[in-house]
Design an enzyme around this catalytic site. Structure first.
Site: not given
Lengths: 388, 407
Positions: B165, B296, B331
């Site tokens: 990620c 993030h 996400h």
């Protein structure tokens, strides 16, 4: 065990150590012995263990993750992760035994190539979602293993590798792509040294994927799938300290084995992979300022099928049969996909160590795949006097 | 060769809140949220059924030279985003055809969506009957290779980074180095991921998926929403951009990479701080000069606490506004930090801070100003964009508003 003589001063980054886990066995000595013996490694695939469509494959002998790495921290660990950790363990242990240990911590990067990570781990995880009582009945402990970065990340945890930790998903080009990527990390001072390699596991899932995607011609024998992992230690050259990177240079205790001179990676965009490869090799040789007659060994990726045969023919035409003969041998490990490029290189390094004529001559590596990826690299082989 | 200044002159995005730089900019300013019912796989019997999907995606608009059936959804995304980035930069593929380039796409799952479907058909029909065309879509390196072949970029290196990620930021950093050193003339870099059942099932089982909306830094946050998308940036040297009169979205000032080497899934606070410090040092920027952090910010309990603590540790005089774009975008895995970098560049060039939407009450344990719900006009000069990943793969990218005077 000496610094390189002036004639061997290197400008590009240098390979100063390597190890491998392969169908020849675990560790560098097993690999070197295997290259020397030059025997095939394929063996029957145990149907009960693997439930694979393959009758034969080239597996790392007796590779059971928990038997090899111990029971601590290995519960549920998949094969691809176990192969990567074992290879780096071997590299560290061999360097330690040679009294030039490789530091871990913040100054050490790990760049690891892969095709998909573990197709089997991914497969099993989503299969559980389809077959469980509820679609979220998946084994969460296994979730990290479904990610492509798991082998690199788990290896970092095991050996405290806190530098850049990068997973290059390059399929058969992984080795040369990882070298190109690591070279940039070193050139910019983002790491002092890089462990660079690639890993590929054998699995039932991979066997089926390969079977369906393969493009070998009718009537040809099925290729034997191979597996393993190989890791090189890449360090900046000692010759000319870089003003921007004052502290980064190869440990003088380690003998540089080869210098990375040039890399060319591209895609075939006009439906003519062999001509594209010819241009790629020519570009890499030009960048390295090496002429074909200086090339001691040329090694192709040994892609099964007609495209791989064309690649071999081109190298023979460019560099002559003696050079391509010196470049062969890694095909005995089977079709090792992501790790094929690094196995090409470790096979060459093992061979060059036993041939004094190789010193200060050049090696060319190439690879092609069915999707149109093309890669070439040129290295200078250095005298491995005394080895490590 | 001395390092050259590198600028971002093209942005291509596919997201749940809008495709293309103009629509994306409007959506960021309005604080749109891309959450909606899952349509890309059957969510029946899952406890949550919300995700952030890319809608209005017509692959045939972007894929002109490659048979569509050869491409998984993530590869179609990367082609579309790359074409958008080139168009935004005012470049035709033919202009880059024979110039050395780098096309690096970061991804978490590659074509996992394809594997999901293959496993489903294997359960029904056995492994002998898998569709070879579908199987050939699987290799992750096709996310970059497909771009290079579709656009006919004869001298571009196709490269895929699978650093989960944080992969988008890894790709941007690699492009920055390759362009800055002169190794290549241009880089098309970013990330791409398509919604996959496998990832959703995993996060769901881990109890990390929100039931309705993603609320990063909120006291009552429930978790993340899985998403899909792609972000591709065109990078070139400042000299090249000036010579052709290109519009400069932002300058890439530097980046940092490190690895926690600590835990497979839980981030390590000190290591995250160190990654950001590496990025600032590389950019030649002091913490006090950072005007905005694009976090993030997944909206999970652990991430948001660890990351905000890491940010507070770095900014000793108090952190700048810290926003979580995942409140809007979900996400999007490997695309996430690339979309974060795209949004950061837009924020710099247009002078506003995109908000953290769906926000009610900031978690006192997070202790940051997340710019709740409404965008704020602000003349920004430096933005830091974070990407953290399972496996402790961290990457922070620092972008600056382009100014003529060299830093």
């Amino acid at each position: 065990m000496s610094t390189a003589p002036a004639a061997q001063r290197a400008r590009g980054p240098v390979i100063t150590a390597w190890s491998a886990v392969s169908p020849y066995g675990i560790g560098r000595a097993a690999f070197t012995g295997g290259v020397r013996a030059g025997e095939r490694t394929d063996a029957p695939v145990d149907p009960e263990t693997w439930r694979s469509p393959d009758e034969r494959a080239c597996l790392v002998p007796d590779f059971d993750v928990r038997a090899v790495l111990g029971k601590s921290g290995t519960r549920g660990m998949d094969r691809v992760t176990g192969l990567a950790i074992t290879t780096v363990r071997e590299l560290f242990a061999e360097a330690e035994a040679a009294r030039c240990p490789v530091p871990a911590g913040e100054g050490t990067a790990l760049v690891l190539g892969t095709t998909l990570g573990s197709a089997q781990s991914q497969h099993d995880f989503v299969r559980a979602s389809y077959e469980g009582e509820k679609p979220y009945d998946v084994p969460t402990r296994q979730m990290p293993y479904t990610l492509m970065n798991c082998p690199a990340a788990a290896t970092a945890i095991r050996f405290d590798l806190k530098g850049p930790n990068s997973t290059v998903a390059g399929g058969r080009m992984s080795g040369i792509l990882a070298l190109g990527y690591a070279r940039r990390l070193l050139a910019t001072g983002r790491t002092e040294r890089a462990l660079v390699g690639a890993v590929e596991e054998y699995s039932r899932s991979r066997a089926w994927i390969d079977r369906h995607s393969r493009r070998t011609a009718e009537g040809q024998p099925d290729p034997r799938l191979g597996e393993g992992c190989a890791v090189l230690l890449l360090e900046p050259a000692t010759g000319e300290p870089d003003a921007d990177v004052p502290d980064a240079s190869a440990d003088p205790a380690r003998t540089p084995l080869a210098e990375l001179l040039a890399i060319d990676i591209r895609a075939d965009v006009r439906g003519d992979p062999t001509s594209t490869l010819r241009e790629s090799v020519s570009q890499a040789l030009g960048d390295a300022e090496v002429s074909p007659e200086q090339v001691w060994a040329a090694t192709s990726g040994e892609l099964p099928g007609p495209l791989g045969a064309d690649e071999r023919r081109l190298l023979a035409e460019l560099f002559g049969e003696p050079a391509t003969a010196r470049g062969r041998g890694h095909e005995l490990l089977g079709d090792t996909a992501a790790v094929s490029g690094v196995f090409q290189l470790t096979t060459l390094l093992a061979r060059a160590a036993e041939d004094t004529e190789a010193a200060d001559r050049f090696a060319v590596l190439t690879s092609v795949d069915e999707d149109g990826m093309i890669a070439s690299a040129v290295l200078r082989l250095l005298a491995q006097d005394g080895g490590s | 060769m001395s390092a050259q200044r590198v600028v971002l002159t093209g942005i291509g995005v596919l997201t749940s809140i809008g495709n293309g730089v103009d629509e994306f900019t409007t959506a960021l300013r309005e604080g749109r949220c891309g959450a909606g019912p899952i349509t890309l796989f059957d969510p029946t019997d899952f406890r949550q059924q919300i995700a952030c999907e890319v809608t209005d995606f017509e692959p045939e608009r972007w894929v002109r030279h490659t048979p569509l059936e050869e491409l998984g959804r993530a590869s179609q995304f990367s082609i579309a985003a790359a074409r958008m980035a080139m168009a935004d930069a005012g470049l035709e593929p033919a202009q880059l055809r024979d110039r050395p380039g780098l096309v690096t796409v970061g991804t978490t799952d590659g074509e996992a969506r394809e594997l999901d479907q293959l496993v489903e058909s294997e359960i029904a029909d056995g492994p002998e009957r898998l569709d070879p065309t579908a199987v050939r879509r699987l290799p992750a390196h096709r996310l970059a290779l497909s771009v290079v072949r579709e656009l006919g970029l004869a001298r571009a290196v196709p490269s895929v980074l699978g650093t989960a990620c944080a992969a988008g930021n890894y790709a941007i950093g690699d492009g920055l180095d390759a362009v800055s050193s002169g190794e290549v003339d241009y880089a098309l870099v970013g990330g791409s991921d398509a919604l996959a059942r496998r990832t959703f099932a995993g996060f769901s089982r881990l109890g990390l998926v929100a039931s309705d909306r993603c609320r990063p830094f909120d006291a009552e946050r429930e978790g993340l929403l899985t998403a899909e998308g792609a972000g591709v940036l065109l990078l070139e040297t400042l000299d090249s951009a000036l010579a052709r009169g290109a519009t400069i979205h932002a300058e890439l000032l530097g980046y940092g990479l490190n690895c926690d080497a600590h835990h497979p899934t839980a981030p390590d606070q000190e290591s995250v701080t160190r990654c950001m410090a590496l990025a600032l040092a590389d950019a030649g920027v002091k913490p006090a000069d950072v005007d905005l952090v694009s976090a993030h910010g997944t909206g999970t309990r652990t991430n948001d606490i660890t990351e905000s603590r890491a940010i507070r540790a770095l900014f000793e005089d108090g952190p700048p506004p810290t926003v979580a774009l995942k409140s809007m975008l979900g996400h999007s895995m490997g695309a996430a930090s690339a979309l974060g970098a795209a949004a950061s560049a837009i924020a710099l060039s247009r002078g506003f801070i995109p908000p953290t939407v769906n926000h009610r009450t900031t978690d006192p344990e997070c202790g940051i100003d997340c710019v709740p719900n409404e965008a704020v006009e602000a003349p920004l000069r430096v933005v830091m964009n974070n990407g953290l990943a399972f496996g402790g793969n961290n990457a922070s990218v620092v972008l600056g508003r382009y100014e003529e005077a060299s830093r």
